[in-house]
Design a protein around this motif. Structure first.
Motif, PDB file in Angstrom:
ATOM      1  N   ILE A 159       0.830  -1.207   0.000  1.00 10.45           N
ATOM      2  CA  ILE A 159       0.000   0.000   0.000  1.00 10.45           C
ATOM      3  C   ILE A 159       0.867   1.262   0.000  1.00 10.45           C
ATOM      4  CG2 ILE A 159      -1.666   1.337   1.352  1.00 10.45           C
ATOM      5  CD1 ILE A 159      -2.869  -1.321   2.262  1.00 10.45           C
ATOM      6  N   THR A 160       1.932   1.260   0.820  1.00 12.14           N
ATOM      7  CA  THR A 160       2.803   2.432   0.897  1.00 12.14           C
ATOM      8  C   THR A 160       3.514   2.685  -0.430  1.00 12.14           C
ATOM      9  OG1 THR A 160       3.172   2.010   3.253  1.00 12.14           O
ATOM     10  CG2 THR A 160       4.696   3.511   2.162  1.00 12.14           C
ATOM     11  N   LYS A 161       3.978   1.632  -1.087  1.00 11.00           N
ATOM     12  CA  LYS A 161       4.647   1.799  -2.371  1.00 11.00           C
ATOM     13  C   LYS A 161       3.683   2.292  -3.444  1.00 11.00           C
ATOM     14  CE  LYS A 161       8.573  -1.324  -1.941  1.00 11.00           C
ATOM     15  NZ  LYS A 161       9.308  -2.457  -2.543  1.00 11.00           N
ATOM     16  N   ILE A 162       2.451   1.771  -3.412  1.00 12.81           N
ATOM     17  CA  ILE A 162       1.452   2.241  -4.377  1.00 12.81           C
ATOM     18  C   ILE A 162       1.135   3.714  -4.129  1.00 12.81           C
ATOM     19  CG2 ILE A 162      -0.964   2.022  -5.076  1.00 12.81           C
ATOM     20  CD1 ILE A 162      -0.719  -0.976  -4.717  1.00 12.81           C
ATOM     21  N   GLU A 163       0.943   4.077  -2.858  1.00 13.97           N
ATOM     22  CA  GLU A 163       0.693   5.482  -2.522  1.00 13.97           C
ATOM     23  C   GLU A 163       1.863   6.368  -2.958  1.00 13.97           C
ATOM     24  OE1 GLU A 163       0.044   5.358   1.662  1.00 13.97           O
ATOM     25  OE2 GLU A 163      -2.122   5.070   1.478  1.00 13.97           O
ATOM     26  N   PHE A 164       3.078   5.895  -2.710  1.00 11.82           N
ATOM     27  CA  PHE A 164       4.270   6.660  -3.085  1.00 11.82           C
ATOM     28  C   PHE A 164       4.296   6.905  -4.590  1.00 11.82           C
ATOM     29  CE2 PHE A 164       8.601   7.005  -4.554  1.00 11.82           C
ATOM     30  CZ  PHE A 164       9.199   7.864  -3.653  1.00 11.82           C
ATOM     31  N   ASN A 165       4.087   5.856  -5.372  1.00  6.00           N
ATOM     32  CA  ASN A 165       4.155   5.985  -6.826  1.00  6.00           C
ATOM     33  C   ASN A 165       3.047   6.870  -7.368  1.00  6.00           C
ATOM     34  OD1 ASN A 165       6.323   4.095  -8.174  1.00  6.00           O
ATOM     35  ND2 ASN A 165       5.504   2.923  -6.466  1.00  6.00           N
ATOM     36  N   ILE A 166       1.832   6.727  -6.831  1.00  7.71           N
ATOM     37  CA  ILE A 166       0.720   7.550  -7.306  1.00  7.71           C
ATOM     38  C   ILE A 166       0.959   9.014  -6.969  1.00  7.71           C
ATOM     39  CG2 ILE A 166      -1.741   8.048  -7.003  1.00  7.71           C
ATOM     40  CD1 ILE A 166      -2.222   5.068  -6.675  1.00  7.71           C
ATOM     41  N   PHE A 167       1.373   9.281  -5.730  1.00  8.62           N
ATOM     42  CA  PHE A 167       1.597  10.673  -5.329  1.00  8.62           C
ATOM     43  C   PHE A 167       2.759  11.276  -6.118  1.00  8.62           C
ATOM     44  CE2 PHE A 167       3.656  13.939  -2.789  1.00  8.62           C
ATOM     45  CZ  PHE A 167       2.584  14.776  -2.520  1.00  8.62           C
ATOM     46  N   ALA A 168       3.834  10.511  -6.295  1.00 11.60           N
ATOM     47  CA  ALA A 168       4.994  11.025  -7.032  1.00 11.60           C
ATOM     48  C   ALA A 168       4.614  11.359  -8.470  1.00 11.60           C
ATOM     49  CB  ALA A 168       6.121  10.001  -7.004  1.00 11.60           C
ATOM     50  N   THR A 169       3.707  10.584  -9.049  1.00 14.18           N
ATOM     51  CA  THR A 169       3.261  10.861 -10.415  1.00 14.18           C
ATOM     52  C   THR A 169       2.446  12.141 -10.472  1.00 14.18           C
ATOM     53  OG1 THR A 169       3.215   8.502 -10.945  1.00 14.18           O
ATOM     54  CG2 THR A 169       1.939   9.964 -12.354  1.00 14.18           C
ATOM     55  N   MET A 170       1.498  12.289  -9.542  1.00 14.42           N
ATOM     56  CA  MET A 170       0.646  13.482  -9.540  1.00 14.42           C
ATOM     57  C   MET A 170       1.417  14.733  -9.124  1.00 14.42           C
ATOM     58  SD  MET A 170      -2.349  12.331 -10.469  1.00 14.42           S
ATOM     59  CE  MET A 170      -1.412  11.240 -11.577  1.00 14.42           C
ATOM     60  N   ALA A 171       2.471  14.553  -8.327  1.00 11.31           N
ATOM     61  CA  ALA A 171       3.190  15.697  -7.762  1.00 11.31           C
ATOM     62  C   ALA A 171       4.023  16.435  -8.788  1.00 11.31           C
ATOM     63  CB  ALA A 171       4.088  15.227  -6.620  1.00 11.31           C
ATOM     64  N   VAL A 172       4.308  15.822  -9.931  1.00 10.20           N
ATOM     65  CA  VAL A 172       5.166  16.485 -10.911  1.00 10.20           C
ATOM     66  C   VAL A 172       4.529  17.773 -11.421  1.00 10.20           C
ATOM     67  CG1 VAL A 172       4.229  15.265 -12.939  1.00 10.20           C
ATOM     68  CG2 VAL A 172       6.592  16.061 -12.955  1.00 10.20           C
ATOM     69  N   ILE A 173       3.207  17.850 -11.416  1.00  7.53           N
ATOM     70  CA  ILE A 173       2.535  19.048 -11.900  1.00  7.53           C
ATOM     71  C   ILE A 173       2.587  20.182 -10.866  1.00  7.53           C
ATOM     72  CG2 ILE A 173       0.206  18.616 -11.040  1.00  7.53           C
ATOM     73  CD1 ILE A 173       1.160  19.777 -14.600  1.00  7.53           C
ATOM     74  N   LEU A 174       2.975  19.850  -9.622  1.00  2.00           N
ATOM     75  CA  LEU A 174       3.063  20.862  -8.567  1.00  2.00           C
ATOM     76  C   LEU A 174       4.461  21.465  -8.454  1.00  2.00           C
ATOM     77  CD1 LEU A 174       1.020  19.079  -5.737  1.00  2.00           C
ATOM     78  CD2 LEU A 174       0.222  20.833  -7.329  1.00  2.00           C
ATOM     79  N   ILE A 175       5.447  20.825  -9.062  1.00  4.23           N
ATOM     80  CA  ILE A 175       6.827  21.312  -8.964  1.00  4.23           C
ATOM     81  C   ILE A 175       6.989  22.720  -9.522  1.00  4.23           C
ATOM     82  CG2 ILE A 175       9.208  20.896  -9.714  1.00  4.23           C
ATOM     83  CD1 ILE A 175       8.666  17.935  -9.541  1.00  4.23           C
ATOM     84  N   PRO A 176       6.380  23.064 -10.675  1.00  5.01           N
ATOM     85  CA  PRO A 176       6.566  24.419 -11.216  1.00  5.01           C
ATOM     86  C   PRO A 176       6.159  25.540 -10.269  1.00  5.01           C
ATOM     87  CG  PRO A 176       5.610  22.987 -12.880  1.00  5.01           C
ATOM     88  CD  PRO A 176       5.597  22.225 -11.599  1.00  5.01           C
ATOM     89  N   PHE A 177       5.270  25.273  -9.324  1.00  8.48           N
ATOM     90  CA  PHE A 177       4.825  26.323  -8.416  1.00  8.48           C
ATOM     91  C   PHE A 177       5.935  26.774  -7.457  1.00  8.48           C
ATOM     92  CE2 PHE A 177       0.836  24.361  -9.748  1.00  8.48           C
ATOM     93  CZ  PHE A 177       0.091  25.493 -10.070  1.00  8.48           C
ATOM     94  N   GLY A 178       7.047  26.046  -7.457  1.00  8.57           N
ATOM     95  CA  GLY A 178       8.179  26.471  -6.648  1.00  8.57           C
ATOM     96  C   GLY A 178       8.872  27.709  -7.182  1.00  8.57           C
ATOM     97  N   VAL A 179       8.512  28.117  -8.411  1.00  2.39           N
ATOM     98  CA  VAL A 179       9.127  29.308  -9.006  1.00  2.39           C
ATOM     99  C   VAL A 179       8.704  30.573  -8.270  1.00  2.39           C
ATOM    100  CG1 VAL A 179       9.221  30.727 -11.089  1.00  2.39           C
ATOM    101  CG2 VAL A 179       9.341  28.237 -11.274  1.00  2.39           C
ATOM    102  N   LEU A 180       7.400  30.684  -7.978  1.00  2.00           N
ATOM    103  CA  LEU A 180       6.879  31.888  -7.349  1.00  2.00           C
ATOM    104  C   LEU A 180       6.956  31.784  -5.831  1.00  2.00           C
ATOM    105  CD1 LEU A 180       3.723  32.529  -9.573  1.00  2.00           C
ATOM    106  CD2 LEU A 180       5.995  33.563  -9.767  1.00  2.00           C
ATOM    107  N   ARG A 181       7.283  32.890  -5.209  1.00  2.00           N
ATOM    108  CA  ARG A 181       7.429  32.911  -3.757  1.00  2.00           C
ATOM    109  C   ARG A 181       6.121  32.577  -3.050  1.00  2.00           C
ATOM    110  NH1 ARG A 181       8.867  38.588  -1.215  1.00  2.00           N
ATOM    111  NH2 ARG A 181       6.758  38.914  -2.005  1.00  2.00           N
ATOM    112  N   HIS A 182       5.004  33.056  -3.599  1.00  2.00           N
ATOM    113  CA  HIS A 182       3.715  32.887  -2.936  1.00  2.00           C
ATOM    114  C   HIS A 182       3.138  31.475  -3.114  1.00  2.00           C
ATOM    115  CE1 HIS A 182       3.607  37.145  -2.037  1.00  2.00           C
ATOM    116  NE2 HIS A 182       3.842  37.425  -3.322  1.00  2.00           N
TER     117      HIS A 182
END
Length: 212
Positions: A159-182
């Motif tokens: 379960i933990t590995k499945i959760e890790f892989n699913i979250f890591a896949t979805m999280a790639v779209i959140l990485i660009p938000f690290g550009v802006l301070r807010h």
């Protein structure tokens, strides 16, 4: 997937891993587009450009930050796998166990449970007549509890590995938000969650290594 096989849990894990890779490949181009848009916004709201004070150090730091995030997006799948295996190996090392790839698979954990009960099951088969009564109940309880514990740990790892892989896949779209301070908190929480899953796996492999 064939449900009748003993390695069904491994097959299920591989199924999610393969589809998570496809999900990452589908999201990565959109993440690149998003980071380019946010990078333009970040540079445009750099007010020192409009005050006649061109601070090259500030511009260079922003470009380096954007480049780092783009590198992160490009290699996010490899980084996640490195985190996954590193924490698991750390747990096994802390438990004094050699690095065993089979032990990191759910079916390998269940196999270890059967190995732990092998001597007891053999004794029960050799002395089945003399074990009738309280002895049979005691040994049977030991076998069921041991197998149940290993199966529970295998299920938790799965379960933990499945959760890790699913979250890591979805999280790639959140990485660009690290550009802006807010919006940096989205990127920071993404990395924190990935590390949290890795720590959880490290603790489980450490506990598992103590009982094998």
């Amino acid at each position: 997937m064939e449900f009748g096989k003993a390695t069904f849990l491994d097959t299920l894990l591989e199924f999610f891993q393969e589809h998570c890779i496809l999900g990452y490949q589908a999201l990565a181009p959109h993440a690149f587009e998003l980071i380019m848009v946010l990078a333009v916004i970040d540079i445009c709201i750099t007010w020192t450009l409009y005050s006649g004070q061109l601070r090259m150090s500030e511009i260079i730091s922003r470009v380096m930050k954007i480049s780092f995030l783009m590198f992160f997006i490009l290699n996010f799948d490899k980084i996640n796998q490195a985190i996954l295996y590193s924490f698991q190996y750390a747990g096994l090392t802390a438990a004094g166990q050699p690095i065993d790839g089979n032990l990191l698979k759910p079916s390998g954990i269940i196999d270890k449970g059967f190995e732990a009960c092998k001597a007891t099951l053999g004794y029960m088969m050799d002395h089945k007549l003399s074990l009738l009564g309280p002895g049979l109940v005691m040994y049977s309880t030991y076998v069921f509890v041991t197998l149940g514990a290993f199966f529970f740990m295998a299920l938790q790892v799965l379960i933990t590995k499945i959760e890790f892989n699913i979250f890591a896949t979805m999280a790639v779209i959140l990485i660009p938000f690290g550009v802006l301070r807010h919006t940096q908190f989205l990127f920071q929480r993404t990395i924190s969650a990935v590390i949290a899953y890795g720590v959880k796996l490290m603790v489980m492999t450490f506990i598992l290594g103590l009982f094998i």
